[in-house]
Motif scaffolding. Structure first.
Motif, short mmCIF file in Angstrom:
data_model
loop_
_atom_site.label_atom_id
_atom_site.label_comp_id
_atom_site.label_asym_id
_atom_site.label_seq_id
_atom_site.Cartn_x
_atom_site.Cartn_y
_atom_site.Cartn_z
N UNK A 93 0.85 -1.19 0.00
CA UNK A 93 0.00 0.00 0.00
C UNK A 93 0.89 1.24 0.00
N UNK A 94 0.40 2.33 -0.57
CA UNK A 94 1.15 3.56 -0.62
C UNK A 94 0.47 4.66 0.16
N UNK A 95 1.30 5.51 0.83
CA UNK A 95 0.76 6.63 1.61
C UNK A 95 1.55 7.88 1.27
N UNK A 96 0.87 8.88 0.71
CA UNK A 96 1.54 10.10 0.28
C UNK A 96 1.98 10.95 1.47
N UNK B 184 7.41 11.05 -2.76
CA UNK B 184 6.28 10.43 -2.06
C UNK B 184 5.36 9.75 -3.07
N UNK B 185 4.89 8.55 -2.75
CA UNK B 185 3.99 7.85 -3.68
C UNK B 185 2.59 8.45 -3.66
N UNK B 186 1.84 8.11 -4.67
CA UNK B 186 0.41 8.43 -4.68
C UNK B 186 -0.32 7.48 -3.72
N UNK B 187 -1.30 8.00 -2.99
CA UNK B 187 -2.07 7.15 -2.07
C UNK B 187 -2.63 5.95 -2.82
N UNK B 188 -2.51 4.79 -2.18
CA UNK B 188 -2.91 3.55 -2.84
C UNK B 188 -3.29 2.54 -1.78
N UNK C 210 5.52 6.68 2.19
CA UNK C 210 5.97 5.32 2.42
C UNK C 210 5.14 4.30 1.65
N UNK C 211 5.77 3.14 1.45
CA UNK C 211 5.09 1.94 0.98
C UNK C 211 5.08 0.93 2.13
N UNK C 212 3.92 0.32 2.38
CA UNK C 212 3.77 -0.66 3.44
C UNK C 212 3.43 -2.00 2.82
N UNK C 213 4.21 -3.03 3.19
CA UNK C 213 3.99 -4.37 2.62
C UNK C 213 3.41 -5.30 3.67
N UNK C 214 2.85 -6.41 3.20
CA UNK C 214 2.36 -7.46 4.09
C UNK C 214 3.06 -8.77 3.78
N UNK C 215 3.03 -9.69 4.73
CA UNK C 215 3.54 -11.03 4.51
C UNK C 215 5.02 -11.20 4.71
#
Length: 411
Positions: A116-119, A172-176, A123-128
């Protein structure tokens, strides 16, 4: 015979097959490196030359004159300088780092269950899994494909901090929202000064003077460091110092030595106005120049019974540098006083495109050697901040090294 023009001279290099010098025997160029498959090298200057120790007789004579003068130890020494372009100098930098390159790699939703991305928090947040567990490090550049948010695809993101599942990046990434189908690539070929298994390499370099059909062939050369200069305006530059064993002069049918070298590359040159600088975890726009110097205190000892050196010894890898910074606050004054450790990350791009070819540098443990700020002139105050880069201890999410470099075009 016409006088030689500098622009008609060609610089070619090739790695020797041998990596160690035989103390009492020199390599035969026809066998190693051999004349095939050289690489023409882009350059601004090359000062490679044969050097010799000389000895003047101290004998006191009735004629009051000097009757003898001798040549002693011979060796090759000089520097190659040019504008810092992707791929061009990677082989020589790999030798300067005494490193073994690491290729680009890909991970996907089979390694991370989601991303997931948060502007707002950049940051990018991963799972697993975690970023570090999958091989990503601070200073790496990542690029995504197949994300549902198209603006986050095919864009280079510089990782400036890692915290388990979070990779803090610039831009910064686009919100995702969490995406479960994607690929993420650690872009480029990477080198880091290793803590063990330091590689030895030897190179041959050729100055072919086409107007006069004369070749200077310098063999068994070791790279002894690297200097990078990044001014506020203009092209970034690189200088590669080296020492070698022998010069052979060739003419006629023997010149040039390298018969069909690969043509010099045309990859883009990194420039001061492109890229990013991250200091202490924050993207900054106040640096007016930065220089980095890797030096190894090379030694080529003289020995009895032969005029060529038995080996070129390389010392410790000492990485120093200097920044000039527009004075904004007390960060560097306080950092010098308190002996604070900083991180310096550089992303040097060849264009302004979001997926531009690049060279990335990371020094994740740096101490300042000063923070001078004289009151002079009528414009902004400029701090001069020398620094020493140090070995980063083995730490999750970091390379265990003094300096790392990634070239997005090199293979």
């Amino acid at each position: 015979m016409p006088l030689q023009e500098n622009v008609a001279s060609r610089l070619v290099y090739k790695a020797h097959t041998a990596t160690a010098m035989t103390p009492n025997a020199e390599l035969v160029p026809a066998s190693d490196p051999a004349s095939s498959n050289g690489q023409e090298l882009r350059r601004a200057t090359s000062t490679l030359a044969l050097r010799k120790d000389t000895y003047q007789s101290n004998e006191i004579r009735a004629d009051r004159q000097i009757a003898d003068f001798r040549h002693g130890r011979r060796f090759v020494q000089g520097e190659i300088s040019g504008e810092l372009s992707t791929k061009t100098y990677f082989d020589l930098l790999e030798a300067a780092f005494r490193a073994t390159k690491a290729a680009t790699f890909n991970k996907s939703n089979t390694d991370f269950t989601s991303v997931a991305g948060a502007n707002a928090t950049s940051k990018f947040t991963v799972g697993g899994s975690t970023w570090a567990a999958q091989g990503f490090r601070v200073g790496d550049v990542i690029s995504f494909a197949s994300l549902s948010e198209a603006t986050n695809n095919s864009k280079n993101f510089l990782i400036y901090a890692l915290s388990t599942v979070d990779a803090f990046v610039t831009p910064a990434p686009t919100d995702m929202s969490a995406d479960t189908s994607f690929t993420v690539t650690r872009v480029g070929t990477k080198i880091s000064i290793p803590t063990s298994s330091h590689a030895k390499r030897l190179f041959a370099f050729e100055h072919f003077h086409a107007d006069s059909d004369i070749t200077q062939l310098f063999t068994e050369c070791r790279i002894t460091g690297a200097r990078l200069q990044m001014p506020a305006t203009g092209m970034n530059t690189i200088t590669i110092p080296m020492m070698g064993r022998k010069q052979t002069v060739l003419t006629g049918g023997s010149s040039p030595f390298f018969t069909a070298p690969t043509a010099a590359g045309t990859d883009g040159i990194t420039a001061a106005v492109n890229g990013k600088i991250v200091l202490g975890g924050a993207v900054v726009g106040i640096v007016t120049g930065i220089n980095i110097d890797l030096a190894m205190a090379a030694e080529a000892p003289a020995v009895v019974g032969q005029d060529f050196v038995p080996e070129i010894f390389l010392g410790r890898s000492v990485v120093t540098g200097q920044m000039t910074i527009l004075f904004e606050n007390g960060t560097f004054l306080d950092g010098f006083t308190a002996e604070t450790e900083f991180e310096i990350l550089l992303l040097l791009t060849t264009t302004s495109a979001v997926n531009s070819p690049f060279i990335a540098l990371s020094m994740t443990r740096v101490k300042l050697g000063g923070a001078d700020m004289p009151l002079q002139g009528e414009a902004g105050l400029v701090q001069t901040v020398p620094f020493q880069a140090l070995l980063k201890p083995s730490t999750t999410g970091y390379d265990n090294t003094t300096i790392s470099l990634i070239d997005s075009v090199a293979t």
